[in-house]
Design a protein around this motif. Sequence first.
Motif, PDB file in Angstrom:
ATOM      1  N   THR A 110     -31.407   5.217  17.415  1.00 42.19           N
ATOM      2  CA  THR A 110     -31.733   5.686  16.072  1.00 42.19           C
ATOM      3  C   THR A 110     -32.994   5.003  15.578  1.00 42.19           C
ATOM      4  O   THR A 110     -33.108   3.781  15.646  1.00 42.19           O
ATOM      5  N   VAL A 128     -17.722   1.211  27.961  1.00 37.70           N
ATOM      6  CA  VAL A 128     -17.310  -0.054  28.582  1.00 37.70           C
ATOM      7  C   VAL A 128     -16.146   0.244  29.538  1.00 37.70           C
ATOM      8  O   VAL A 128     -15.680   1.387  29.628  1.00 37.70           O
ATOM      9  N   LEU A 157     -21.180   8.599  22.932  1.00 36.37           N
ATOM     10  CA  LEU A 157     -21.569   7.307  22.365  1.00 36.37           C
ATOM     11  C   LEU A 157     -23.067   7.073  22.177  1.00 36.37           C
ATOM     12  O   LEU A 157     -23.503   6.629  21.121  1.00 36.37           O
ATOM     13  N   ALA A 217     -13.080  -0.181  29.375  1.00 39.99           N
ATOM     14  CA  ALA A 217     -11.897   0.423  28.755  1.00 39.99           C
ATOM     15  C   ALA A 217     -12.082   1.922  28.500  1.00 39.99           C
ATOM     16  O   ALA A 217     -11.102   2.640  28.288  1.00 39.99           O
ATOM     17  N   ASP A 218     -13.315   2.395  28.511  1.00 40.49           N
ATOM     18  CA  ASP A 218     -13.572   3.839  28.347  1.00 40.49           C
ATOM     19  C   ASP A 218     -13.480   4.592  29.669  1.00 40.49           C
ATOM     20  O   ASP A 218     -13.610   5.811  29.692  1.00 40.49           O
ATOM     21  N   ARG A 223     -22.614  -7.429  10.412  1.00 40.74           N
ATOM     22  CA  ARG A 223     -23.410  -6.899  11.526  1.00 40.74           C
ATOM     23  C   ARG A 223     -24.494  -5.936  11.046  1.00 40.74           C
ATOM     24  O   ARG A 223     -25.120  -5.277  11.860  1.00 40.74           O
ATOM     25  N   VAL A 270     -24.180   1.715  21.418  1.00 33.58           N
ATOM     26  CA  VAL A 270     -22.829   1.714  21.991  1.00 33.58           C
ATOM     27  C   VAL A 270     -22.811   2.529  23.281  1.00 33.58           C
ATOM     28  O   VAL A 270     -23.132   3.712  23.286  1.00 33.58           O
ATOM     29  N   MET A 271     -22.470   1.851  24.369  1.00 31.36           N
ATOM     30  CA  MET A 271     -22.327   2.507  25.678  1.00 31.36           C
ATOM     31  C   MET A 271     -20.871   2.410  26.106  1.00 31.36           C
ATOM     32  O   MET A 271     -20.116   1.603  25.577  1.00 31.36           O
ATOM     33  N   LYS A 331     -19.620  12.677  17.553  1.00 30.71           N
ATOM     34  CA  LYS A 331     -19.185  11.520  16.772  1.00 30.71           C
ATOM     35  C   LYS A 331     -17.829  11.812  16.140  1.00 30.71           C
ATOM     36  O   LYS A 331     -17.456  12.976  15.961  1.00 30.71           O
ATOM     37  N   ASP A 333     -15.772   3.929  17.774  1.00 28.81           N
ATOM     38  CA  ASP A 333     -16.314   4.958  18.664  1.00 28.81           C
ATOM     39  C   ASP A 333     -15.820   4.782  20.088  1.00 28.81           C
ATOM     40  O   ASP A 333     -15.410   5.730  20.730  1.00 28.81           O
ATOM     41  N   ARG A 334     -15.913   3.546  20.615  1.00 31.92           N
ATOM     42  CA  ARG A 334     -15.457   3.356  21.981  1.00 31.92           C
ATOM     43  C   ARG A 334     -14.138   2.591  21.977  1.00 31.92           C
ATOM     44  O   ARG A 334     -13.682   2.133  20.933  1.00 31.92           O
ATOM     45  N   VAL A 335     -13.554   2.440  23.145  1.00 29.75           N
ATOM     46  CA  VAL A 335     -12.188   1.929  23.219  1.00 29.75           C
ATOM     47  C   VAL A 335     -12.129   0.438  22.904  1.00 29.75           C
ATOM     48  O   VAL A 335     -11.160  -0.050  22.338  1.00 29.75           O
ATOM     49  N   SER A 336     -13.172  -0.285  23.273  1.00 32.05           N
ATOM     50  CA  SER A 336     -13.112  -1.740  23.180  1.00 32.05           C
ATOM     51  C   SER A 336     -14.480  -2.289  22.818  1.00 32.05           C
ATOM     52  O   SER A 336     -15.497  -1.618  22.968  1.00 32.05           O
ATOM     53  N   TYR A 337     -14.496  -3.542  22.374  1.00 32.31           N
ATOM     54  CA  TYR A 337     -15.727  -4.279  22.128  1.00 32.31           C
ATOM     55  C   TYR A 337     -16.658  -3.541  21.168  1.00 32.31           C
ATOM     56  O   TYR A 337     -17.774  -3.224  21.478  1.00 32.31           O
ATOM     57  N   SER A 362     -29.503  -3.439  20.138  1.00 38.57           N
ATOM     58  CA  SER A 362     -28.745  -4.508  20.792  1.00 38.57           C
ATOM     59  C   SER A 362     -27.573  -3.857  21.508  1.00 38.57           C
ATOM     60  O   SER A 362     -27.235  -2.705  21.239  1.00 38.57           O
ATOM     61  N   LEU A 363     -26.942  -4.616  22.401  1.00 36.85           N
ATOM     62  CA  LEU A 363     -25.816  -4.034  23.130  1.00 36.85           C
ATOM     63  C   LEU A 363     -24.586  -3.879  22.244  1.00 36.85           C
ATOM     64  O   LEU A 363     -23.642  -3.180  22.604  1.00 36.85           O
ATOM     65  N   ALA A 364     -24.578  -4.525  21.082  1.00 37.95           N
ATOM     66  CA  ALA A 364     -23.471  -4.302  20.144  1.00 37.95           C
ATOM     67  C   ALA A 364     -23.697  -3.026  19.344  1.00 37.95           C
ATOM     68  O   ALA A 364     -22.739  -2.321  19.005  1.00 37.95           O
ATOM     69  N   ASP A 365     -24.952  -2.742  19.039  1.00 33.88           N
ATOM     70  CA  ASP A 365     -25.252  -1.622  18.148  1.00 33.88           C
ATOM     71  C   ASP A 365     -25.600  -0.337  18.890  1.00 33.88           C
ATOM     72  O   ASP A 365     -25.462   0.751  18.353  1.00 33.88           O
ATOM     73  N   ARG A 421     -24.528   4.300   8.731  1.00 36.85           N
ATOM     74  CA  ARG A 421     -23.236   4.830   9.191  1.00 36.85           C
ATOM     75  C   ARG A 421     -22.147   3.757   9.247  1.00 36.85           C
ATOM     76  O   ARG A 421     -20.999   4.011   8.918  1.00 36.85           O
TER      77      ARG A 421
END
Lengths: 334, 760
Positions: free
Chosen positions: B677, B697, B673, B699-700, A124, B694-695, B754, A241-245, B689-692, A152
């Motif tokens: 950058t 979700v 989160l 589960a949070d 990634r 991080v917001m 962080k 960092d977050r709980v999922s995904y 991107s929505l993977a990089d 990071r």
Amino acid sequence: MHTFEFIRPKDAKAAVATAARAKTAQQGADIRFLGGGTTLIDLMKLNVETPARLIDINRLPLDKIETTPDGGLKIGATVRNSDLAHHPKVQRDYAVLSQAIVSGASTQLRNMATTAGNLLQRTRCVYFRDTAMPCNKRQPGTGCSVITGSNRMLAILGTSEHCIATNPSDMCVAMAVLEATIHVQGPPTRGSRAIPIGDFHLLPGKTPERETVLEPGDLITHVTLPPPVAGSRQVYLKLRDRVSYEFALASAAVMITVAGGRVTRARVALGGVGTRPWRSPEAEAALVGQSVNQANIRKAAEAALRDAKPQSENAFKIELAKRSLTSALQMATA
Amino acid sequence: MSTTQQIQTTSPIGRRTPRVDGSLKVTGEAQYTSDFHFPGMLYAVPVEATVANGRVLKLDTAAAEKMPGVRAIFHRENIGKIFRSVPEPGFEGICEERRPPFEDDVVRYYGQYLALAVADTFETAKAAADAVRVTYEKEKPNVATELQSDDDPEAVLATSEVILATFGPQNRLESERGDAKAAFADAPIKIDQTYVTPAETHNPIELHATTAMWESPNNLTLYDSTQGVVNLRSVLAQMFGLPEENVRVISKFLGSGFGGKLFPWTHCALAAAAARQLSKPVKLVLSRKMMFQAVGHRARTQQRVQLGAARDGKLVSLQHDYVYDRSMLDYHHEDCGEATAYQYSVPNLRVTFGRAKRNIGATADMRGPGAVPGLYATESAMNELAYELKIDPVKLRVINEPKIDEGLGLPFSSRHLLECFELGTEKFGWSTRTPEVGSMKRNGLTLGWGMAGCSWIAARFLAEASVQLRDDGTARVACATQDIGTGTYTILAQLASQKTGVPLDKVEVALGDTSLPPGPLSGGSMVTGSVAPAVFAAADNAIASLLNIAAMTPGSPFEKRPPTDLAFENGRVFVKVEGAARGVPFADLLRRLNLRVVNGNGRSETTFGNPRPKFSTRSFGCHFVEVTWQPEMARLRVSRVVTVMDGGRIVNPLAGRNQIEGAVVMGIGMALLEHTTYDPQNGAPINSSLADYVMAVNADHPPIEVYFLDFPDKKINEVGARGIGEIGLAGFAAAVTDAVHHATGVRVRELPIKIEDLLV
């Protein structure tokens, strides 16, 4: 995305014969097998992969999970990650694998992603995924943007001056401790081979564009797992960092057998920190024969990270990986 | 207790009301901008700069132009004239990126549009855009994160320097009373800390989308995912040199915007220009990556807060000096000091700001602009002061509760922050908190409890509306304002139903179209408060007209009675002295008189930026947050939230709760989160991107309790409703950072917190 030819072969042999005409089976391959597409199609949209031909293997009979004569497990190449994670035998005997898979991606992705595809999951590293950026893995010789960039998330084990890309797979980390074997059907010149997972992924070294030992035409047909180890306990622990995904900042897979208060067998691997799924013989050696206590567990974690080489933003991963491994070992021996 | 949410069952206003457009959305019938298709429509994909600072030397479009299905590659030489747009009175003509697209060959930020590929299909347009080769003269971009003000730090005090900002001139000495510096020097207790918030990117799930078509060479229609159709119309009219009435903008449904769609971006003009050159409808939908580049983001801020207090906790001095970054050409003002001057009582105060230019895309409003980063800083400082003084943070705030807005020297129209604290402490169980770090445990987890207060401006924008009563017993209410996804369709239906007595399911709501009566931006949490008086006035006028007709028209059962003898209630016209029971339903009356509809228009004036207000109008609230901390695996989670809001009358408590919950989840993202950058080498927003990026979700999402006080603020409008779209995010991050300190002993002053900050 570039125009490509889409091929549905009648059997594995035909698939192999077509793929054998590729110039390489590694980065930039002109012919690719298509499994779930969760990595490949994504990279094609980004023009990181531009194959002229896609060979769809989803209709080949490679989607079964079967018990092997020795009591192990045979997992077909196109078995979906969800089906593998929720298989009763996997949940019972190979819990670390089930835990690892469900900790990765999202339900939708796991429903598409395949076993073989996950073995070949690409990094990634954002610079790899952007064709405007120099990247030795994507375009050998152009340089590495991430060593001097935003690093990071990148690897601290198995890196080279040419590439520090993290292997993102959770499944492979679990398969490393389970000592999986990858079965490949090649063209007649090479034939079928069984490759231990530890020999499957390559370190980046000077050729980060080469990630596995696969050559043109090599089709992963299935993966086998050895019979369950009686009395072993397994844990996969993923920190992020977050709980999922989200991909792991650090994860640990452990499979450990304790008798009379002492470790008799240990298999340890780390995820999120290595350029390949990171089996740690150092941690295993530090554990076997030792009594189970906090100090010995910490020693094993120290041993696993002894050779870690941090970058400007990820020195914390050394401590995080240690805590991940320590916690996983404590959970497995509690 | 009077502070719990009042649930009214008899009146549409105040009732928990499911969205009237809910079924359209879940069945896919709701038409979002990119769902519209037109005959002959073409697709456009921009070519983005891959340097952040430089000049275009050569744009090689030859290969792209030869691709089958490509209609054109537009660039500076062939796009045609696009004029500049400037702000006009009444919150119109506003765009944050002021340079018209393609105006020169200078690249000032990564992702700036350099060309536009237009083709028969999206796929071909994308391939063509990728095939355009650009040669640059490159210079090193400045995306440094350390912010030194470019504005003279001394000038602010010496001359009260005034700078130009998006909404008008701003004094860099934002607020001042007493002698803050001297009082700080003499204060027995001092806090002097700098707080940093990162660039954050709006990530609504609906991407920016535009479809432009020219009905004639002088008539432009644009479907756009915008939070302000009326503003966009005035921007386009200026950019293409057209009378405003020749431009129509439509935005029927939005998949949110968070401020990113408040003002238009350059792709709107590009789509319109391409459609003009090709005489075909042109659709342009941005990619997720582009969402990080040329369509705005929250500025990075660096804020020094100095608090001086007496030993009993009474503030004696507050200084808030902040710097934010901005793009090379633009002047968005990130007003971090917006709430500073009125939140607490303090005799000596000074708020100043400076700015730092960077090679980044234009900064923009993002949910709670200014006050959200600002209150993070000032509320964090208050928490640090409470810890220093060993005073409970709630008590510290109570001690410093002001009687009036000391910044404006005006009474508050309605301020019930103390009641918020009272209810919040009770619901959270705050009194059992032990202040020592790491002193609270549950099930082997270390707990951290933190809190903060918050506020947000309340005002009205200009709004017009029309209400029709129809002979089938239905009503129609119309306003050009758009529903950003928060429930504006439902609110308008409730307002119209309240006045006309027509049941909600018989009220048609028309929104998001400049052909309707002008309505406000979906911004500033002001739509509900702004449209309420306009809809009420429109309904009153429709009813007055109906009564006139009833009295004047031959054949009416009320013929020859003076209209003043008549009244209207719950959908019936009746003679006052006879009572409503003997009235006639308006539909019957209209049918008898062969009238299809009776119409009313309404208008309410803006109060935003009123130079001579009589009151300080604000919403208030507070958050109580619990985190759990597992040091052995460095795992931090927000585990419980209680939020109390004093937002005046809540028109729809169901949608209202939704707003606050959503803001709290966004607050978890802000605290733990979210950050954009910029690559230090090439200036690219690198985690695009929505993977990089991080917001938070699902589960949070912890259990979130939301309480609304019910103190209608009649100073703002007849309903008593202030806005609540943004305030839920304000202050939240400060509550989290204090909870984290309580659990871990680590005081993080740069967001987001962080994992590595806590690995000590």
